[in-house]
Scaffold this active site. Structure first.
Site, PDB file in Angstrom:
ATOM      1  N   GLY A 224       0.818  -1.221   0.000  1.00 53.57           N
ATOM      2  CA  GLY A 224       0.000   0.000   0.000  1.00 53.57           C
ATOM      3  C   GLY A 224       0.840   1.254   0.000  1.00 53.57           C
TER       4      GLY A 224
ATOM      5  CG  ASP B 239      -2.131   6.510   7.184  1.00 52.13           C
ATOM      6  OD1 ASP B 239      -1.049   5.917   7.397  1.00 52.13           O
ATOM      7  OD2 ASP B 239      -3.233   6.046   7.505  1.00 52.13           O
TER       8      ASP B 239
ATOM      9  CG  LEU C  95       6.360  -8.582   5.293  1.00 57.62           C
ATOM     10  CD1 LEU C  95       7.411  -7.469   5.321  1.00 57.62           C
ATOM     11  CD2 LEU C  95       6.666  -9.563   4.188  1.00 57.62           C
TER      12      LEU C  95
END
Length: 314
Positions: free
Chosen positions: A208, A212, A234
């Site tokens: 992604g 943010d 992961l």
């Protein structure tokens, strides 16, 4: 008489001119001295250095010519030594054999409207890092950049116009689901309950592209579920204990996968890439941090010594 008069006038004029010239020189000298006095010690030093540089310009040029001529003569007179020297240099700097991987890594840039421009610029730098690391990797992946547009594309156009000439990368304005078949997609998100044990070379792993500061927590996981594609995280917790949150920057995830492809070990990959500020500590097979385990062992050793010490005291 007339001649003497002319001579005297000429002499007077010459003396007048000489006087003016001397006055002029004195004025220039005094102005130069005044200017020199206004300069600081550092400025005077810099000025002298610049003057010396200008004075030695021709000398440097001649030295370069001499060195070039000397190298040319050496090559002509001793060609076998030159060849041997080149071979020796090659041995000193061995080049690694690069083997491209069929694995695909996709950076999803569809979150452009959720970021401030300063965060978009951070994402741009992270993408630049991904590109650079992939270019120098031992097993470079098939790199995809999807949904490119809006603020991110504007930042790239303004700050890095050379991106249009990037090699070994597929840059698309389309969404990744329109570029790769859904059954081949795996979204990497720390909110997924699935833990990635191994990499499948036939899959395309999506990262992604979002900076943010945790304002949109879980959004990549929700997007993956909405599209009905596979997702995984992961195996960070299995090998590493961190002081900070598990959310990693885009380039960190990218570099970890490149490191895993090279080393074949998740733990080595994590500790090669993770920055020190994350406070990463290795985790043992039982899930205990190695450092904590060592401290516990040390404490238990101290406890075992206590009875002996008591006996000696007694």
């Amino acid at each position: 008489m007339a001649a003497d008069s002319v001579k005297s006038e000429a002499s007077a004029q010459l003396e007048s001119d000489n006087g003016d010239a001397k006055s002029s020189q004195k004025a220039v000298s005094s102005n130069g001295e005044a200017a020199a006095e206004t300069l600081s010690k550092r400025q005077r030093k810099k000025l002298l250095k610049q003057q010396k540089w200008e004075e030695e310009r021709e000398l440097r040029k001649q030295r370069r010519k001499d060195r070039k001529q000397q190298r040319r003569l050496q090559r002509q007179n001793h060609p076998e030594e030159e060849e041997g020297g080149e071979a020796q240099n090659v041995r000193k700097r061995p080049r690694r054999e690069v083997t491209p991987s069929s694995l695909r890594l996709v950076v999803d840039c569809s979150f452009d409207n959720l970021m401030l421009i300063k965060d978009v610029r951070k994402l741009h730098k992270q993408i630049q890092r991904c590109y650079a690391e992939n270019r120098r990797a031992l097993h470079p992946v098939q790199f995809y950049l999807t949904s490119l547009g809006g603020q991110l594309k504007q930042s790239m156009d303004e700050k890095d116009k050379g991106w249009v000439n990037w090699k070994d990368i597929s840059i698309k304005a389309e969404h990744y689901s329109d570029v790769v078949a859904k059954e081949e997609l795996v979204y990497l998100t720390s909110d997924s309950p699935n833990v990635l044990e191994e990499l499948d070379q036939k899959k395309a792993y999506v990262i992604g592209g979002l900076v943010d500061h945790n304002h949109h927590k879980g959004i990549t996981f929700e997007r993956a579920k909405e599209l009905g594609i596979d997702h995984a995280q992961l195996p960070l917790s299995s090998f590493v204990k961190m002081n900070s949150r598990k959310v990693l920057a885009v380039n960190h995830v990218f570099e970890i996968i490149l490191a895993y492809l090279e080393k074949g070990s998740w733990q080595e990959a994590f500790f090669t890439v993770l920055p020190q500020r994350k406070g990463a500590v290795a985790v043992d097979q039982d899930g205990t941090a190695v450092q904590e385990k060592e401290e516990e062992d040390s404490d238990s050793d101290s406890d075992l010594d206590t009875p002996d010490q008591t006996e000696k005291t007694a």
